[in-house]
Design a protein around this motif. Structure first.
Motif, PDB file in Angstrom:
ATOM      1  N   GLN A 446       0.816  -1.205   0.000  1.00 32.65           N
ATOM      2  CA  GLN A 446       0.000   0.000   0.000  1.00 32.65           C
ATOM      3  C   GLN A 446       0.854   1.261   0.000  1.00 32.65           C
ATOM      4  N   ALA A 447       1.981   1.242   0.804  1.00 31.91           N
ATOM      5  CA  ALA A 447       2.870   2.412   0.852  1.00 31.91           C
ATOM      6  C   ALA A 447       3.518   2.658  -0.506  1.00 31.91           C
ATOM      7  N   LYS A 448       4.012   1.577  -1.123  1.00 24.43           N
ATOM      8  CA  LYS A 448       4.630   1.737  -2.451  1.00 24.43           C
ATOM      9  C   LYS A 448       3.598   2.230  -3.481  1.00 24.43           C
ATOM     10  N   LEU A 449       2.380   1.736  -3.378  1.00 23.80           N
ATOM     11  CA  LEU A 449       1.341   2.201  -4.291  1.00 23.80           C
ATOM     12  C   LEU A 449       1.034   3.679  -4.111  1.00 23.80           C
ATOM     13  N   ALA A 450       0.973   4.150  -2.851  1.00 25.25           N
ATOM     14  CA  ALA A 450       0.736   5.579  -2.585  1.00 25.25           C
ATOM     15  C   ALA A 450       1.875   6.425  -3.119  1.00 25.25           C
ATOM     16  N   GLN A 451       3.164   5.951  -2.902  1.00 26.60           N
ATOM     17  CA  GLN A 451       4.303   6.693  -3.445  1.00 26.60           C
ATOM     18  C   GLN A 451       4.230   6.785  -4.973  1.00 26.60           C
ATOM     19  N   PHE A 452       3.852   5.673  -5.570  1.00 22.61           N
ATOM     20  CA  PHE A 452       3.757   5.679  -7.038  1.00 22.61           C
ATOM     21  C   PHE A 452       2.675   6.650  -7.517  1.00 22.61           C
ATOM     22  N   LEU A 453       1.518   6.662  -6.864  1.00 21.69           N
ATOM     23  CA  LEU A 453       0.448   7.584  -7.272  1.00 21.69           C
ATOM     24  C   LEU A 453       0.851   9.034  -7.070  1.00 21.69           C
ATOM     25  N   LEU A 454       1.544   9.342  -5.921  1.00 23.98           N
ATOM     26  CA  LEU A 454       1.992  10.712  -5.670  1.00 23.98           C
ATOM     27  C   LEU A 454       3.014  11.144  -6.699  1.00 23.98           C
ATOM     28  N   ARG A 455       3.958  10.234  -7.001  1.00 30.24           N
ATOM     29  CA  ARG A 455       4.979  10.560  -7.999  1.00 30.24           C
ATOM     30  C   ARG A 455       4.341  10.780  -9.380  1.00 30.24           C
ATOM     31  N   SER A 456       3.373   9.938  -9.708  1.00 29.93           N
ATOM     32  CA  SER A 456       2.727  10.117 -11.015  1.00 29.93           C
ATOM     33  C   SER A 456       1.947  11.427 -11.091  1.00 29.93           C
ATOM     34  N   ARG A 457       1.337  11.865  -9.958  1.00 30.27           N
ATOM     35  CA  ARG A 457       0.625  13.146  -9.945  1.00 30.27           C
ATOM     36  C   ARG A 457       1.586  14.307 -10.108  1.00 30.27           C
ATOM     37  N   LEU A 458       2.740  14.214  -9.415  1.00 26.50           N
ATOM     38  CA  LEU A 458       3.745  15.275  -9.558  1.00 26.50           C
ATOM     39  C   LEU A 458       4.289  15.303 -10.985  1.00 26.50           C
ATOM     40  N   ASP A 459       4.531  14.114 -11.523  1.00 27.50           N
ATOM     41  CA  ASP A 459       5.024  14.085 -12.918  1.00 27.50           C
ATOM     42  C   ASP A 459       3.985  14.674 -13.882  1.00 27.50           C
ATOM     43  N   GLN A 460       2.721  14.418 -13.614  1.00 23.07           N
ATOM     44  CA  GLN A 460       1.666  14.971 -14.472  1.00 23.07           C
ATOM     45  C   GLN A 460       1.618  16.493 -14.394  1.00 23.07           C
ATOM     46  N   ARG A 461       1.769  17.036 -13.170  1.00 24.48           N
ATOM     47  CA  ARG A 461       1.788  18.497 -13.023  1.00 24.48           C
ATOM     48  C   ARG A 461       2.997  19.096 -13.715  1.00 24.48           C
ATOM     49  N   ALA A 462       4.149  18.418 -13.569  1.00 20.64           N
ATOM     50  CA  ALA A 462       5.352  18.930 -14.238  1.00 20.64           C
ATOM     51  C   ALA A 462       5.169  18.907 -15.761  1.00 20.64           C
TER      52      ALA A 462
END
Length: 557
Positions: A446-462
């Protein structure tokens, strides 16, 4: 005047006329129209009233007034036309018992002559009239007079025999002349209707038409067929052809058929020409507007070029005058021993200025030359991008191959496969995992999944920020490419190149003011900076004025 059994209205009108002034008599005689047109009168009573009007001399009054100058009457031509109508109605149906010879041989011919003269004068006025309203009025009055003449001829047939030698011939000659000399449909229709009416009222006149006017049939069939009154023309032609021999019946039918065919063909040609007329008018207007627009653009361009030449000439003269003034001022300030050095320095500055302007001109020319190629390059990129998207969509829409069910296993194959599975399970037994280990492993996942979703959101904003920056850069590049020249720039164009950031605009304004102050320094403050260009400001001067300031892409610490 006879007094026995007289109509009271006629008696009162006769008494009023005898006591009135001469100029008021025409308007009083118009009351006879109301007396004659009373709906309560029968045939015998109407004839009795006409007899009373003739006995009291009112009919003679009408004839005398019609012989006068009609333009001097009250109501002018309208009054004269109404009096002609009243005179005609009073004479038709009247049987004079006392002295009938005077009525039939003197009064009636005089009345018909007066009506014909009045009609001729109205016709002349109609021809000379200019305004459309006047033409309509004269035409209306002329129709009233002609109706009165026809009514009088119909009531007294003997008048046609009396006037056949002079008056009637002149009238008929005038009508036929109008048919042969004019092309106006209104005049042709009126003349044809009058000839038809005369021919219907008196059958003997048809023989006169055929004997006196031999070319009348050809004139009517060739010139006045298809003008809007074919019914009257055909009726008149029928009357004329009936007077000819019976052997010419086939010719008459052929003539009528030819007239019908010609009328249909003329109508078709007219409708075809009218359909093409709006298109021709539109084309003519379009070409005229285009030519006028080209002339206006040419004149505007010529005026702008002349104004630009005059402005450039004034600027050159002003620059030369300022240059000579500066030279004179410098000669007054510079010492004689430093004059050669000063002139050499001025020449070097002038050369640098000329070189700078030449490099700027060459760079702008190269940019304009590459502008078209850059547009073509961007257009090619857009086309390639669209083609790639189209190919990708078509690739995605390509139908998949139909699914084929796998072949079923036989019993022997199924037993062999089951034996292989059992052997693999024996060699690789499954490890037993406790509940705590399973929960810990779940939490890590679950922690790795949350990190992946947060990273993907940041990458999308960038990525969105990069796309916005690229769009802004493309917009700025297009603005620079489409920027007008200095001679064509307006106040609206300046707003597109101004910064939207208030701090940046304030810094730029401060920098500009500092540069202006630097250019206004006296010459003794600029000693040692002879080879520095005007658009390059020393960092020390700017730091002294504004301490730390961002200028043209450089930073001073």
């Amino acid at each position: 005047f006879p007094m026995a059994a007289a109509d009271p209205q006629v008696l009162a009108l006769a008494a009023q006329i005898t006591e009135s002034r001469e100029q008021d008599i025409p308007l009083l005689l118009l009351k006879l129209k109301g007396i004659l047109s009373s709906p309560s009168l029968g045939c015998e009573e109407s004839n009795k009233i006409k007899q009373d009007i003739y006995d009291y001399g009112l009919t003679q009054y009408c004839l005398l007034i019609l012989k006068q100058d009609h333009s001097q009457l009250q109501g002018a031509w309208a009054t004269a036309a109404q009096l002609a109508e009243i005179l005609s109605h009073c004479c038709v149906g009247l049987e004079v018992k006392e002295d009938p010879e005077e009525f039939y041989k003197k009064f009636l011919p005089s009345a018909i002559d007066s009506l014909l003269v009045l009609g001729k004068r109205l016709q002349a006025r109609f021809i000379r009239a200019i305004k459309e309203k006047e033409k309509q009025d004269f035409l209306h009055w002329f129709q009233i007079v002609t109706d009165a003449i026809c009514w009088l001829f119909g009531g007294h047939i003997q008048l046609a025999a009396c006037g056949k030698g002079n008056t009637l011939h002149s009238v008929l000659d005038e009508l036929v002349y109008k048919l042969s000399s004019t092309t106006n449909p209104a005049v042709g229709s009126a003349a044809t209707k009058l000839l038809l009416l005369v021919a219907k009222l008196c059958k003997q006149l048809v023989q006169l038409f055929t004997a006196r006017y031999k070319g009348l049939k050809g004139l009517l069939s060739k010139q006045w067929t298809g003008k809007g009154f074919d019914r009257e023309v055909n009726q008149l032609l029928d009357l004329l052809y009936l007077e000819q021999s019976s052997g010419k019946g086939g010719m008459q039918k052929q003539h009528q058929a030819a007239c019908i065919i010609q009328a249909a063909w003329r109508g078709f040609q007219t409708r075809k020409r009218l359909k093409k007329l709006p298109q021709a008018v539109v084309t003519l207007q379009r070409s005229f507007r285009a030519k006028r627009e080209q002339e206006l653009q040419h004149l505007t361009k010529q005026k702008e070029e002349e104004a630009l030449k005059l402005q450039m000439q004034l600027q050159r003269q002003r620059a030369m005058r300022l240059f000579h003034e500066r030279q004179l001022a410098s000669l007054e300030v510079v010492h004689a021993s430093q004059l050669n050095k000063y002139m050499q320095e001025m020449e070097e500055k002038s050369a640098l200025t000329i070189q700078r302007f030449w490099r700027g001109y060459r760079a702008r020319r190269i940019f304009h030359q590459q502008k078209q190629s850059l547009k073509e390059y961007k257009a090619a990129i857009i086309i390639q991008r669209a083609a790639c998207k189209f190919l990708e969509k078509r690739r995605r829409r390509r139908p998949l191959s139909p699914w084929k069910a796998p072949k079923g296993l036989t019993d022997e194959q199924r037993l062999a496969l089951q034996q292989k599975v059992d052997d693999y399970i024996k060699l690789h037994p499954a490890s037993q995992m406790s509940e705590e280990t399973s929960k810990e492993l779940h939490m890590q996942a679950q922690a790795k999944l949350a990190q992946f979703l947060l990273r993907s959101r940041l990458d999308q904003r960038a990525a969105q920020r990069r796309e916005a920056l690229l769009a802004q850069v493309n917009t700025d590049v297009e603005l620079l490419m489409n920027a007008p020249g200095l001679a064509e720039a307006t106040e609206k164009d300046l707003g597109a190149f101004m910064s939207r950031s208030i701090p940046v605009a304030a810094k730029a304004r401060q920098t500009h003011n500092t540069m202006l102050k630097y250019t206004r320094w006296p010459w003794w403050k600029k000693l040692g900076d002879e080879f520095v260009e005007y658009d390059v400001i020393p960092d020390d001067a700017i730091n002294t004025e504004l301490e730390s300031l961002f200028i043209g892409g450089r930073k001073s610490f």
